[in-house]
Design an enzyme around this catalytic site. Structure first.
Site, short mmCIF file in Angstrom:
data_model
loop_
_atom_site.label_atom_id
_atom_site.label_comp_id
_atom_site.label_asym_id
_atom_site.label_seq_id
_atom_site.Cartn_x
_atom_site.Cartn_y
_atom_site.Cartn_z
N SER A 250 43.63 54.25 50.04
CA SER A 250 42.62 53.35 50.67
C SER A 250 41.63 54.64 50.80
O SER A 250 41.93 55.69 51.12
CB SER A 250 42.99 52.75 51.78
OG SER A 250 43.60 53.91 52.88
N LYS A 251 40.26 54.15 50.99
CA LYS A 251 39.23 54.92 51.47
C LYS A 251 39.49 55.76 52.64
O LYS A 251 38.88 56.89 52.77
CB LYS A 251 37.85 53.98 51.35
CG LYS A 251 36.81 54.14 50.50
CD LYS A 251 35.79 53.64 50.84
CE LYS A 251 35.14 52.56 50.06
NZ LYS A 251 33.89 51.60 50.38
N ARG A 252 40.15 55.16 53.40
CA ARG A 252 40.33 55.89 54.88
C ARG A 252 40.97 57.06 54.72
O ARG A 252 40.69 58.18 55.42
CB ARG A 252 41.14 55.03 55.69
CG ARG A 252 39.91 54.32 56.67
CD ARG A 252 40.59 53.15 57.81
NE ARG A 252 40.94 52.04 56.73
CZ ARG A 252 42.01 51.41 56.86
NH1 ARG A 252 42.82 51.99 57.32
NH2 ARG A 252 42.09 50.20 56.18
#
Ligand code: GLU
Length: 471
Positions: A250-252
């Site tokens: 994920s981007k996070r």
């Protein structure tokens, strides 16, 4: 004929997982002398993003994944944008309704929301309850004149479906787990499920290779093939890409866009090689594969079932390998894209660049590392370096070095080693005590680019003036 496709929804950028899917489809088609299609799945108008398609196409192009047919490369299957194929889907959905395999649903969003909430509260799997399934033809036609409706797939109430996935093997899903999927939305556009099946059929896709997240949708897709009287393609669902804590990538937790990796100075070939090995391996220890070698080696049978961790350290290592593997000429061309040439001595740019090649990880690191060559003044900050530069032994080495350099007409990297040999012989100082003073006096640092390149880059006069400050 093997025909594969990459069918992204243009949501803004190309995800690294998407690139891996594209790559596997490309490899499988090329390996089997087939065709690889790019299809843009843009039926969800609410997710439309200006420039997203161009972005996607640019990302594919910049890593060298070329499609045979798709936007800009049309053939009899064109257009390759789903938003321009509505009449094709309409025809098929009419047939489904006529045959009793799909039905109009007049339930309002409010009712569906309420139903969903009730099911979640009762810990049931959310699923359409079939309220409009058995409306009479007359009622359905009449209400269609004045009410908004969707069209839903009629999923059998009992039984289930068993299919073979090239990666997952035999999979069985009960129809009780499958909801009556919406095929046409109230805006008249098809959902992914309908458009995807219709297009795969008409585009004669032989193998659907895509992310694992679509596996649970396969019963709906297979039902559509059956209802429409079509032969289904073969399927291969790829394992997820994971963060290092094994959650879904994920981007996070880091970058996920291909362009971010390219902008950070990862080479397209290294990124492709890295992605190829995330979820597939050809057996054996070899890890560096050119695109051509990947084409030769690739097989669906060797795709893993379990998720693969996107390990940036491994990508760093691989990128370094690719930098080392480049010919000097290609490396210079690539490197110049990342630097401000005006800051370097024009006739010695290549010497400076070459000195970085053995240890470079990403192309973006170059500019920073070139500081060694471009700074005219420096302070010595490292405690150990400060100590070394102040010793008597250092002064002796630097003085001897300076005298020997003065005797030369010109100072090249080759001369450097013979000079150092003479300094060693004359002073009796060797090893670290011999080499470190030169490096620190020239650059202010204990570590850095190859010393012979630094020496040659600075040239005779600058060597003398730099070391002269310390004895
Ligand atoms: N449009 C879908 C996606 O973006 C394609 C899935 C498929 O390949 O069937 O993931």
């Amino acid at each position: 004929m093997i025909v594969t496709r990459f069918a992204p929804s243009p949501t803004g950028y190309l995800h690294v997982g998407g690139l891996r899917t594209a790559l596997y489809n490309y490899l499988y088609a090329k390996k089997n002398e087939g065709k690889f299609i790019l299809r843009i799945e843009d039926t969800d108008q609410t997710r439309y993003q200006e420039g997203a398609v161009e972005n996607l196409m640019n990302s594919l192009k910049s890593v060298g994944i070329e499609y045979d047919f798709g936007p800009g490369k049309e053939d009899e299957n064109a257009p390759y944008f789903q938003s321009k194929r509505n009449n094709i889907y309409k025809k098929e959905v009419d047939k489904l309704i006529q045959d009793g395999n799909a039905y109009r649903c007049f339930c309002t969003p409010e009712r569906l929301k309420e139903l969903h909430e009730k099911q979640v509260a009762n810990k049931e799997d959310p699923k359409y309850d079939g309220k409009c399934r058995n409306l009479s033809q007359e009622e359905s036609d009449e209400r269609a004149k004045s009410e908004n409706f969707t069209v839903r797939l009629k999923v059998p109430e009992t039984g289930g479906i068993t299919f073979k996935d090239k990666v997952r093997g035999k999979v069985k899903i009960d129809y009780s787990e499958v909801s009556d999927q919406i095929l046409i939305k109230t805006d008249g556009f098809p959902t992914y499920h309908l458009a995807n099946v219709v297009d795969d059929h008409y585009m004669k896709i032989s193998h659907v290779i895509r992310g694992e997240e679509w596996l649970s949708s396969l019963p709906k897709h297979l039902l559509l093939y059956r209802y429409l009287g079509w032969k289904a393609p073969k399927f291969a669902h790829l394992p997820l890409l994971l963060n290092s804590d094994r959650s879904k990538l994920s981007k996070r937790q880091g970058d996920v866009a291909v362009e971010d990796y390219l902008n950070k100075g990862y080479l397209p070939s290294a990124l492709l090689n890295f992605l190829a090995l995330l979820g597939w391996n050809p057996g054996g220890k070899k890890e560096i594969f050119s695109l051509e070698e990947l084409v030769n080696e690739f097989s669906l049978e060797r795709i893993n079932k379990s998720g693969s961790v996107f390990d940036v350290k491994k990508l760093d290592w691989m990128n370094g390998q690719y930098i080392r593997k480049m010919s000097d000429e290609s490396y210079f061309v690539e490197a110049k894209k990342w630097i401000d040439e005006s800051k370097l001595k024009k006739d010695k740019i290549h010497i400076a660049l070459k000195s970085l090649k053995p240890r470079l990880v990403k192309m973006t690191d170059i500019q920073e590392k070139l500081k060694t060559f471009t700074q005219t003044e420096f302070e010595i900050n490292d405690e150990e370096a400060k100590k070394i530069i102040g010793t008597d032994s250092t002064k002796i080495v630097l003085k001897s070095y300076s005298e020997k350099v003065s005797d030369l007409d010109e100072l090249t990297a080759n001369d450097f080693y013979s000079i150092m040999k003479k300094v060693q012989n004359d002073t009796g100082i060797k090893g670290k005590d011999l080499w470190m003073p030169i490096r620190i006096a020239l650059t202010g640092e204990m570590h850095g680019p190859e010393l012979d390149c630094i020496v040659e880059y600075f040239g005779k006069e600058e060597n003398i003036s730099r070391v002269g400050k310390f004895f």
